[in-house]
Design a protein around this motif. Structure first.
Motif, PDB file in Angstrom:
ATOM      1  N   HIS A  79       6.207  -1.119  13.714  1.00  0.00           N
ATOM      2  CA  HIS A  79       6.911   0.144  13.964  1.00  0.00           C
ATOM      3  C   HIS A  79       8.179   0.245  13.113  1.00  0.00           C
ATOM      4  CE1 HIS A  79       9.013  -2.592  16.769  1.00  0.00           C
ATOM      5  NE2 HIS A  79      10.028  -1.739  16.721  1.00  0.00           N
ATOM      6  N   ARG A  80       8.844  -0.885  12.852  1.00  0.00           N
ATOM      7  CA  ARG A  80      10.031  -0.839  11.986  1.00  0.00           C
ATOM      8  C   ARG A  80       9.633  -0.673  10.523  1.00  0.00           C
ATOM      9  NH1 ARG A  80      12.256  -4.661  15.850  1.00  0.00           N
ATOM     10  NH2 ARG A  80      11.420  -6.416  14.658  1.00  0.00           N
ATOM     11  N   LEU A  81       8.526  -1.295  10.113  1.00  0.00           N
ATOM     12  CA  LEU A  81       8.036  -1.105   8.750  1.00  0.00           C
ATOM     13  C   LEU A  81       7.685   0.357   8.507  1.00  0.00           C
ATOM     14  CD1 LEU A  81       5.706  -4.197   8.131  1.00  0.00           C
ATOM     15  CD2 LEU A  81       8.030  -3.836   7.280  1.00  0.00           C
ATOM     16  N   GLN A  82       7.012   0.972   9.467  1.00  0.00           N
ATOM     17  CA  GLN A  82       6.604   2.371   9.304  1.00  0.00           C
ATOM     18  C   GLN A  82       7.807   3.290   9.187  1.00  0.00           C
ATOM     19  OE1 GLN A  82       4.113   2.778  12.792  1.00  0.00           O
ATOM     20  NE2 GLN A  82       2.249   2.233  11.681  1.00  0.00           N
ATOM     21  N   LEU A  83       8.762   3.139  10.096  1.00  0.00           N
ATOM     22  CA  LEU A  83       9.938   4.001  10.076  1.00  0.00           C
ATOM     23  C   LEU A  83      10.789   3.735   8.844  1.00  0.00           C
ATOM     24  CD1 LEU A  83      11.628   6.163  11.430  1.00  0.00           C
ATOM     25  CD2 LEU A  83      12.714   4.380  12.822  1.00  0.00           C
ATOM     26  N   GLY A  84      10.951   2.456   8.480  1.00  0.00           N
ATOM     27  CA  GLY A  84      11.738   2.122   7.298  1.00  0.00           C
ATOM     28  C   GLY A  84      11.135   2.687   6.022  1.00  0.00           C
ATOM     29  N   MET A  85       9.812   2.602   5.893  1.00  0.00           N
ATOM     30  CA  MET A  85       9.159   3.138   4.701  1.00  0.00           C
ATOM     31  C   MET A  85       9.232   4.663   4.679  1.00  0.00           C
ATOM     32  SD  MET A  85       8.392   0.592   2.879  1.00  0.00           S
ATOM     33  CE  MET A  85       7.547   1.500   1.587  1.00  0.00           C
ATOM     34  N   GLN A  86       9.222   5.303   5.857  1.00  0.00           N
ATOM     35  CA  GLN A  86       9.419   6.759   5.902  1.00  0.00           C
ATOM     36  C   GLN A  86      10.793   7.132   5.344  1.00  0.00           C
ATOM     37  OE1 GLN A  86       8.773   8.227   9.903  1.00  0.00           O
ATOM     38  NE2 GLN A  86       6.702   7.378  10.005  1.00  0.00           N
ATOM     39  N   ARG A  87      11.807   6.362   5.725  1.00  0.00           N
ATOM     40  CA  ARG A  87      13.156   6.645   5.247  1.00  0.00           C
ATOM     41  C   ARG A  87      13.272   6.390   3.745  1.00  0.00           C
ATOM     42  NH1 ARG A  87      16.602   3.885  10.303  1.00  0.00           N
ATOM     43  NH2 ARG A  87      15.887   5.370  11.893  1.00  0.00           N
ATOM     44  N   ILE A  88      12.625   5.336   3.261  1.00  0.00           N
ATOM     45  CA  ILE A  88      12.608   5.062   1.824  1.00  0.00           C
ATOM     46  C   ILE A  88      11.912   6.191   1.078  1.00  0.00           C
ATOM     47  CG2 ILE A  88      11.606   3.553   0.056  1.00  0.00           C
ATOM     48  CD1 ILE A  88      12.141   1.196   1.952  1.00  0.00           C
ATOM     49  N   ASP A 132       0.833  -1.211   0.000  1.00  0.00           N
ATOM     50  CA  ASP A 132       0.000   0.000   0.000  1.00  0.00           C
ATOM     51  C   ASP A 132       0.862   1.253   0.000  1.00  0.00           C
ATOM     52  OD1 ASP A 132      -2.342  -1.393  -0.110  1.00  0.00           O
ATOM     53  OD2 ASP A 132      -2.881  -1.127   2.006  1.00  0.00           O
ATOM     54  N   GLU A 133       1.965   1.221   0.759  1.00  0.00           N
ATOM     55  CA  GLU A 133       2.895   2.356   0.766  1.00  0.00           C
ATOM     56  C   GLU A 133       3.519   2.548  -0.615  1.00  0.00           C
ATOM     57  OE1 GLU A 133       4.036   4.595   3.414  1.00  0.00           O
ATOM     58  OE2 GLU A 133       2.025   3.955   3.991  1.00  0.00           O
ATOM     59  N   LEU A 134       3.877   1.451  -1.266  1.00  0.00           N
ATOM     60  CA  LEU A 134       4.461   1.546  -2.603  1.00  0.00           C
ATOM     61  C   LEU A 134       3.454   2.101  -3.606  1.00  0.00           C
ATOM     62  CD1 LEU A 134       6.394  -1.863  -2.702  1.00  0.00           C
ATOM     63  CD2 LEU A 134       7.392   0.425  -2.472  1.00  0.00           C
ATOM     64  N   LYS A 135       2.206   1.695  -3.478  1.00  0.00           N
ATOM     65  CA  LYS A 135       1.167   2.232  -4.362  1.00  0.00           C
ATOM     66  C   LYS A 135       1.012   3.739  -4.162  1.00  0.00           C
ATOM     67  CE  LYS A 135      -1.498  -2.084  -4.370  1.00  0.00           C
ATOM     68  NZ  LYS A 135      -2.751  -2.729  -3.893  1.00  0.00           N
ATOM     69  N   THR A 136       1.040   4.174  -2.911  1.00  0.00           N
ATOM     70  CA  THR A 136       0.917   5.601  -2.620  1.00  0.00           C
ATOM     71  C   THR A 136       2.066   6.385  -3.244  1.00  0.00           C
ATOM     72  OG1 THR A 136      -0.204   5.128  -0.531  1.00  0.00           O
ATOM     73  CG2 THR A 136       0.759   7.315  -0.777  1.00  0.00           C
ATOM     74  N   LEU A 137       3.251   5.780  -3.238  1.00  0.00           N
ATOM     75  CA  LEU A 137       4.418   6.428  -3.835  1.00  0.00           C
ATOM     76  C   LEU A 137       4.416   6.329  -5.362  1.00  0.00           C
ATOM     77  CD1 LEU A 137       7.168   5.133  -1.377  1.00  0.00           C
ATOM     78  CD2 LEU A 137       6.504   7.519  -1.694  1.00  0.00           C
ATOM     79  N   ARG A 158      22.610   5.214  -1.051  1.00  0.00           N
ATOM     80  CA  ARG A 158      21.847   6.351  -0.521  1.00  0.00           C
ATOM     81  C   ARG A 158      20.803   5.871   0.491  1.00  0.00           C
ATOM     82  NH1 ARG A 158      20.125  11.404  -4.280  1.00  0.00           N
ATOM     83  NH2 ARG A 158      19.078  12.668  -2.683  1.00  0.00           N
ATOM     84  N   PHE A 159      20.152   4.758   0.198  1.00  0.00           N
ATOM     85  CA  PHE A 159      19.240   4.172   1.181  1.00  0.00           C
ATOM     86  C   PHE A 159      19.999   3.833   2.460  1.00  0.00           C
ATOM     87  CE2 PHE A 159      16.545   2.790  -2.574  1.00  0.00           C
ATOM     88  CZ  PHE A 159      15.456   3.580  -2.241  1.00  0.00           C
ATOM     89  N   LEU A 160      21.184   3.232   2.301  1.00  0.00           N
ATOM     90  CA  LEU A 160      21.966   2.832   3.463  1.00  0.00           C
ATOM     91  C   LEU A 160      22.409   4.054   4.266  1.00  0.00           C
ATOM     92  CD1 LEU A 160      23.065   0.297   4.872  1.00  0.00           C
ATOM     93  CD2 LEU A 160      25.174   0.568   3.558  1.00  0.00           C
ATOM     94  N   ASP A 161      22.789   5.121   3.581  1.00  0.00           N
ATOM     95  CA  ASP A 161      23.165   6.355   4.272  1.00  0.00           C
ATOM     96  C   ASP A 161      21.998   6.932   5.062  1.00  0.00           C
ATOM     97  OD1 ASP A 161      25.723   6.196   3.288  1.00  0.00           O
ATOM     98  OD2 ASP A 161      25.364   7.560   1.604  1.00  0.00           O
ATOM     99  N   ASN A 162      20.778   6.647   4.596  1.00  0.00           N
ATOM    100  CA  ASN A 162      19.578   7.098   5.302  1.00  0.00           C
ATOM    101  C   ASN A 162      19.043   6.030   6.252  1.00  0.00           C
ATOM    102  OD1 ASN A 162      18.276   9.890   4.188  1.00  0.00           O
ATOM    103  ND2 ASN A 162      19.583   8.932   2.642  1.00  0.00           N
TER     104      ASN A 162
END
Length: 534
Positions: free
Chosen positions: A448-457, A377-382, A417-421
């Protein structure tokens, strides 16, 4: 090539005659994908083989080391790296820790503290045979004498490559594939891989992106033989990592018939067989077939690492009717054995069918499905395309629109760049994908890790999108049609500018967006005929 460069540095380990093989063409195998000796300081304490092993790594190993040096912890290290790169199920620790600490698990008999049969204790092999008979839906009871137990499927790949192939011979495998297989079969046995390149475009007899067909297998095999390469086996991953594909029975039969025609062994890795989390998808084990085309050359692997969310317990099992292969692999179990107390625990776990069916699998599938839904769903939103599958712990994502030039160098920069973030993903080159820009994300993690990880992505992608837009303003833009996958029902495409919708209408909105994308595709109606749907 890399070994030759190390040899040229002089000193110890200069004689590589036994390790040299006829080089494959660059289109087949390029060992520089796995290691690059440039700038490497040879150790005088290691052989050439040892020096090579020390630098045999890619982005996956680099990211894994970075993650362990800076792990995310909600309390102790909230700015640490979130690991969406390692294929582990982190959703069922509560269930497994409770089951593995019950009274029946904690028994120590004298035989458990002594050397076992190298194939594994008989009580465990009998339990594995019963377990595979039931969950693989075998037409007849499987036999304990055909079961071998090792400390993980990586060890199984190493052992099988060693006993089926001579140094310099090769194994056929479709790309993209789990990159750890290369390390498993090459570092020990000096066995190479011949790639069957799959791509996102639907061509020929293909009906879905990255589809493996017999025609592609035939071409890769003939090309390798034309280059003087002796191919001895075919590796099949089912469910497939990183695609999540599940092969149909007819596809499996076609692949096995192909192997029989060319007298190839088939190694079938079914380690995700119980991680099919949606009822709309059905897994078919090779062991469920009424008749194997070539049973003496068909070898099936499984382990508890993935399906039971215990990657820290190294346990894998091989089922083969070929006693020559079984005995040869068993002789290597001296180096890859499973300790007695762990064999007891695994046997107790596998025989608890009521708990597996009524408690564990129900909860695990529900949790996997919920986590998969959140990430997709997050990927669809993006507006990010992805391969929509229902098996394993991963989603195969198309980030090609974030690459300006569409090269693997640019893919690696995006990965860094993902790793730096502080979010670890796996880039397509780690799976030998032929198209730059595809990434694998692991979704089997806590909310909680999915949410934070997707925010960083999201942050990285939005920044990259703005950079590309700024670059396009400065110079004439080129057509980007070549860098996009076919818009089909197999790859979900959502408009980049899709407006947020409320939860109650999200499914309808997603469907409308998908239909709009399909209708815009010039050849969608031609490919998706009424006959094909029927």
């Amino acid at each position: 090539q890399a070994l030759s460069k190390i040899e040229g540095m002089g000193g110890r380990g200069g004689n590589l005659q036994e390790m040299r093989v006829r080089p494959l063409a660059k289109s087949r195998v390029d060992m520089h994908d796995f290691c690059n000796p440039s700038g490497f300081q040879r150790s005088p304490y290691l052989s050439a083989r040892g020096n090579f092993a020390s630098i045999f790594q890619g982005s996956s190993e680099e990211g894994y080391k970075a993650y362990h040096a800076d792990k995310y912890d909600e309390d102790k290290n909230p700015n640490g790296i979130i690991n969406f790169g390692t294929s582990e199920n982190k959703l069922c620790f509560d269930l497994m820790s409770k089951r593995l600490t019950q009274a029946d698990m904690n028994m120590i008999d004298p035989p458990l503290l002594q050397y076992p049969d190298w194939k594994g204790h008989l009580f465990l092999r009998e339990e594995v045979a019963r377990f595979l008979t039931y969950y693989c839906k075998a037409p007849a009871p499987l036999k304990a004498e055909n079961v071998i137990v090792l400390n993980g499927c990586g060890s199984l790949f190493s052992a099988l490559a060693t006993v089926l192939c001579d140094p310099g011979e090769a194994v056929l495998i479709a790309t993209p594939f789990y990159g750890g297989i290369t390390q498993s079969i090459f570092l020990y046995g000096n066995v190479k891989l011949v790639y069957v390149y799959l791509d996102s475009k639907i061509t020929g007899t293909s009906t879905r992106p990255f589809q493996l067909t017999v025609e592609k297998l035939e071409k890769a095999l003939q090309d390798a033989r034309a280059e003087g390469v002796s191919v001895r086996a075919l590796i099949l991953l089912n469910p497939q990592n990183p695609l999540g594909d599940i092969y149909s029975l007819s596809e499996l039969r076609d692949y096995l018939e192909f192997a029989k025609r060319h007298e190839l062994h088939v190694i079938v890795d079914e380690i995700y067989m119980l991680s099919v989390f949606d009822e709309s998808a059905t897994f078919h084990s090779v062991l469920s077939m009424d008749r194997l085309p070539d049973p003496q050359r068909t070898h099936v692997m499984w382990g508890i690492t993935k399906d039971f969310a215990v990657s820290g317990i190294r346990f894998g099992t091989l089922y083969t009717e070929n006693q020559d292969v079984a005995n040869a692999v068993a002789s290597l179990c001296y180096f890859h054995g499973v300790c007695g107390p762990v064999q007891h625990k695994v046997a107790q776990l596998l025989r608890d069918r009521d708990w597996i069916n009524q408690v564990y699998l129900r909860a695990n599938h529900a949790r996997l499905k919920a986590a998969h839904t959140y990430v997709t769903d997050e990927l669809k939103t993006l507006g990010v395309p992805f391969l929509n599958r229902n098996a394993g712990f991963f989603v195969w994502i198309d980030f090609r629109k974030y690459l300006k030039t569409g090269t693997f160098e640019e893919e690696l920069l995006l990965w860094k760049r993902f790793l730096d973030n502080k979010v670890l993903l796996s880039c397509g080159k780690a799976f030998e994908c032929g198209e730059p820009g595809w990434f694998r994300i692991i979704f089997a993690d806590k909310t909680h890790r999915l949410q934070l990880g997707m925010q960083r992505i999201r942050k990285v992608l939005e920044e990259r999108e703005q950079e590309i837009l700024a670059e396009e303003k400065e110079q004439p833009c080129q057509s980007d049609q070549d860098g996009k996958a076919d818009s089909t029902d197999e790859v979900i495409f959502v408009s980049r500018h899709q407006e947020p919708t409320c939860a109650s209408s999200s499914s309808l909105g997603d469907l409308i967006g998908l239909l709009q994308q399909q209708m815009r595709s010039s050849d969608w109606l031609q490919k998706n005929t009424a006959e094909q749907f029927a």
